[in-house]
Design an enzyme around this catalytic site. Structure first.
Site, PDB file in Angstrom:
ATOM      1  N   HIS A  66      36.142 -12.708  37.548  1.00  0.00           N
ATOM      2  CA  HIS A  66      37.132 -13.700  37.359  1.00  0.00           C
ATOM      3  C   HIS A  66      38.517 -12.940  37.792  1.00  0.00           C
ATOM      4  CE1 HIS A  66      36.109 -17.666  36.734  1.00  0.00           C
ATOM      5  NE2 HIS A  66      35.417 -17.561  35.554  1.00  0.00           N
TER       6      HIS A  66
ATOM      7  N   ASP B  87      31.014 -16.252  39.390  1.00  0.00           N
ATOM      8  CA  ASP B  87      32.423 -16.337  39.202  1.00  0.00           C
ATOM      9  C   ASP B  87      33.399 -14.950  39.241  1.00  0.00           C
ATOM     10  OD1 ASP B  87      32.026 -18.840  38.605  1.00  0.00           O
ATOM     11  OD2 ASP B  87      32.938 -18.798  36.610  1.00  0.00           O
TER      12      ASP B  87
ATOM     13  N   HIS C   7      29.462 -17.837  32.481  1.00  0.00           N
ATOM     14  CA  HIS C   7      30.025 -19.143  32.605  1.00  0.00           C
ATOM     15  C   HIS C   7      30.867 -19.619  31.507  1.00  0.00           C
ATOM     16  CE1 HIS C   7      30.412 -22.928  34.368  1.00  0.00           C
ATOM     17  NE2 HIS C   7      29.834 -23.734  33.397  1.00  0.00           N
TER      18      HIS C   7
ATOM     19  N   ASP D 191      38.993 -16.304  41.348  1.00  0.00           N
ATOM     20  CA  ASP D 191      39.792 -17.424  40.492  1.00  0.00           C
ATOM     21  C   ASP D 191      40.368 -16.986  39.158  1.00  0.00           C
ATOM     22  OD1 ASP D 191      39.688 -19.448  42.316  1.00  0.00           O
ATOM     23  OD2 ASP D 191      38.187 -20.339  41.584  1.00  0.00           O
ATOM     24  N   ARG D 192      41.414 -17.331  38.843  1.00  0.00           N
ATOM     25  CA  ARG D 192      42.229 -17.155  37.435  1.00  0.00           C
ATOM     26  C   ARG D 192      42.804 -15.632  37.675  1.00  0.00           C
ATOM     27  NH1 ARG D 192      41.937 -20.828  33.691  1.00  0.00           N
ATOM     28  NH2 ARG D 192      40.556 -22.516  34.107  1.00  0.00           N
TER      29      ARG D 192
ATOM     30  N   ASP E  38      30.972 -13.029  34.371  1.00  0.00           N
ATOM     31  CA  ASP E  38      32.003 -13.270  35.276  1.00  0.00           C
ATOM     32  C   ASP E  38      33.059 -12.256  35.080  1.00  0.00           C
ATOM     33  OD1 ASP E  38      30.521 -15.680  34.065  1.00  0.00           O
ATOM     34  OD2 ASP E  38      32.516 -16.769  34.416  1.00  0.00           O
TER      35      ASP E  38
ATOM     36  N   ASN F 192      30.154 -21.207  39.381  1.00  0.00           N
ATOM     37  CA  ASN F 192      30.903 -22.643  39.960  1.00  0.00           C
ATOM     38  C   ASN F 192      32.379 -22.386  40.436  1.00  0.00           C
ATOM     39  OD1 ASN F 192      31.551 -21.783  36.879  1.00  0.00           O
ATOM     40  ND2 ASN F 192      32.818 -23.546  37.219  1.00  0.00           N
ATOM     41  N   HIS F 193      32.753 -21.276  40.382  1.00  0.00           N
ATOM     42  CA  HIS F 193      33.919 -20.882  41.171  1.00  0.00           C
ATOM     43  C   HIS F 193      33.735 -20.273  42.372  1.00  0.00           C
ATOM     44  CE1 HIS F 193      37.446 -21.489  38.092  1.00  0.00           C
ATOM     45  NE2 HIS F 193      36.490 -21.378  37.238  1.00  0.00           N
TER      46      HIS F 193
ATOM     47  N   ARG G 291      32.249 -29.909  29.774  1.00  0.00           N
ATOM     48  CA  ARG G 291      33.049 -29.654  31.076  1.00  0.00           C
ATOM     49  C   ARG G 291      33.295 -30.817  31.905  1.00  0.00           C
ATOM     50  NH1 ARG G 291      33.107 -23.713  31.788  1.00  0.00           N
ATOM     51  NH2 ARG G 291      31.331 -22.978  30.605  1.00  0.00           N
TER      52      ARG G 291
ATOM     53  N   HIS H 132      24.256 -18.535  36.802  1.00  0.00           N
ATOM     54  CA  HIS H 132      25.603 -18.559  36.311  1.00  0.00           C
ATOM     55  C   HIS H 132      25.580 -19.537  35.162  1.00  0.00           C
ATOM     56  CE1 HIS H 132      29.685 -18.094  36.142  1.00  0.00           C
ATOM     57  NE2 HIS H 132      29.908 -19.382  36.125  1.00  0.00           N
TER      58      HIS H 132
END
Length: 491
Positions: A236, A263, A419, A266-267, A234, A295-296, A392, A344
């Site tokens: 991010h 990923d 992840h 995001d964030r 990730d 997943n993002h 999750r 991922h």
């Protein structure tokens, strides 16, 4: 005698309550220091002493939210409300958990409850209205999707007629093509917090969509004995840490292949810079630079965790729609030399899934709530055998025996996945057969973790781990573009 016994038990209960409060205060202290694992530990101990306190469940729910354990967060918020149905903070927590899981209607129901109880609460009203807007938007999108075959944003673009203004002195594609010079100029341009011209961004997106759509859901590559590949987890939206990876490990080239394992966005608040850089390298080196979906790279996550807001702030809603289309074409897994499988999330909710099943996955869509595509993006390993309900709230957790059976059936040696934040940037579990790599150091400016990447060589496929620490970045906080519904306080 009975009186003395009753007094003794009351005293014990009072002492227990005091002990629980001390544990809660200790947990709160860790929470404020952003040490969520210890916060969860002490909230749990407080609950062991006093399992009927709604506030403890509610606070632990928030700590779980901070560590992306949305399923556990939802369960704790629900438990808080079972204990005290008038506990308003519990409705807030449950709504936030459901929002994080993309269950907007369930969230709206809880926000509605809060507004009815507190009609003058401005924050509650704002959250209700924001959530209601999302529910209506989703219903509208479903209606459009069922009315007609959705048209691509590409069909409505006229890139050729987009003019680049005379005062724009930033990087431009050369004859519509990404070159090494363009990539270096673009990375420097982004480093100075400057915006790529929208025409160039659209050119990259249209070309990378065309390229990705021709790839299989399971990409299969062979490394020669003398070759190596770098696998990153990730990132991010942590653009300055991505630049540091390239500084430490070299830019992508024909002799320096990379695989980024989902990923990307995001964030972190430089997600556009990260993804345009990665897409640019995919166009420059299509056969040695690999990207897998996380997943993002999905609409629900982007709506809540910042990427949609960032694209709309820096460009337009139309451009976000195109990003959404491109993300749907990202491959889901990659097999190296027929022996190492990279994805991922992780393995599957049921036994018997084969590589052939992965080749057949129709990936050009938002991920379903269950099945192999969902699992590839969402599942996590666990130390104990068997499978468990996911922390999750999506997919499952899988044990060493599940990994062993999957590898044996498919004649594989081990899996590499991402992840999850890891303190050292990586973790080896399941007797060396399940490796996690995470490449966003000091995740969200608060986790204090290292980042890592892996070298795999064709000669032996033995993973070599390389760690690195976070580098400074401009003063733009993580989640700057995230949905306001994800901001929540503690009691």
């Amino acid at each position: 005698m009975a009186y003395g016994s009753e007094y003794g038990s009351e005293k014990k209960m009072a002492e227990g309550g005091n002990d629980a409060e001390l544990l809660k205060e200790k947990a709160n202290k860790y929470f404020k220091e952003k040490d969520y694992e210890n916060a969860i530990k002490y909230y749990s101990e407080a609950l062991e002493v006093n399992p009927t306190n709604a506030v403890y469940y509610s606070n632990r729910s928030l700590a779980y939210l901070r560590t992306e354990c949305y399923g556990y967060a939802l369960a704790d918020a629900t438990k808080a409300l079972e204990i005290d149905k008038n506990y308003i903070k519990g409705y807030y927590r449950r709504a936030t958990s459901n929002m994080a899981l993309g269950k907007f209607k369930a969230a709206l129901k809880d926000y509605d409850t809060v507004v009815k109880v507190r009609p003058n609460d401005k924050d509650a009203k704002m959250k209700y209205q924001e959530c209601n807007k999302i529910v209506k938007q989703k219903a509208f999108e479903r209606a459009i999707a069922s009315d007609e075959i959705k048209k691509s944003v590409v069909d409505s673009l006229d890139i050729e007629s987009m003019t680049i203004e005379d005062d724009y002195d930033g990087p431009k594609l050369e004859d519509g093509k990404v070159t090494e010079t363009f990539m270096k100029d673009m990375m420097d341009w982004f480093k100075d917090q400057k915006k790529l011209h929208r025409k160039c961004a659209y050119q990259i997106l249209v070309q990378v969509k065309d390229l990705l759509s021709k790839l299989p859901s399971l990409v299969e590559i062979t490394l020669k004995e003398t070759e190596k590949i770098t696998i990153c987890g990730d990132t991010h939206g942590q653009y300055y840490d991505l630049l540091n990876i390239f500084k430490l490990n070299g830019l992508p080239s024909e002799t320096n292949p990379y695989l980024f394992n989902g990923d990307f966005v995001d964030r972190g608040s430089f997600s556009l810079e990260v993804i345009l850089t990665l897409f640019g390298f995919k166009l420059l080196h299509p056969d040695i630079f690999f990207l897998l979906r996380g997943n993002h790279e999905t609409d629900n996550m982007n709506q809540m965790y910042g990427f949609e807001g960032e694209v709309k702030a820096k460009y337009t809603a139309q451009m976000f729609q195109l990003f959404s289309e491109v993300f749907q074409w990202l491959p889901l897994a990659q097999c190296i030399n027929g022996k190492v499988l990279v994805m991922h999330g992780g393995l599957f909710s049921e036994d018997g899934v084969t590589l052939e099943d992965l080749r057949k996955v129709e990936r050009n869509r938002q991920p379903p709530d269950s099945g192999p595509m969902c699992d590839l993006l969402w599942s996590d390993p666990q130390p104990q055998n068997g499978r468990s309900v996911s922390k999750r709230g999506v997919s499952c957790q899988f044990g060493p025996d599940v990994t062993e059976r999957f590898l044996e059936q498919n004649n594989l040696d081990f899996i590499v996945r991402s992840h999850e934040v890891k303190t050292e940037g990586y973790e080896v579990t399941h007797s060396g057969k399940c490796i996690t790599v995470f490449s966003a150091p000091n995740y969200c400016d608060q986790m204090g973790n290292k980042g890592a990447y892996i070298h795999l060589r064709g000669s032996d496929l033995k993973p070599e781990f390389h760690q690195f620490t976070a580098v400074p970045h401009p003063n733009v906080k993580p989640m700057a573009y995230a949905n306001s519904l994800m901001q929540m306080g503690m009691m």
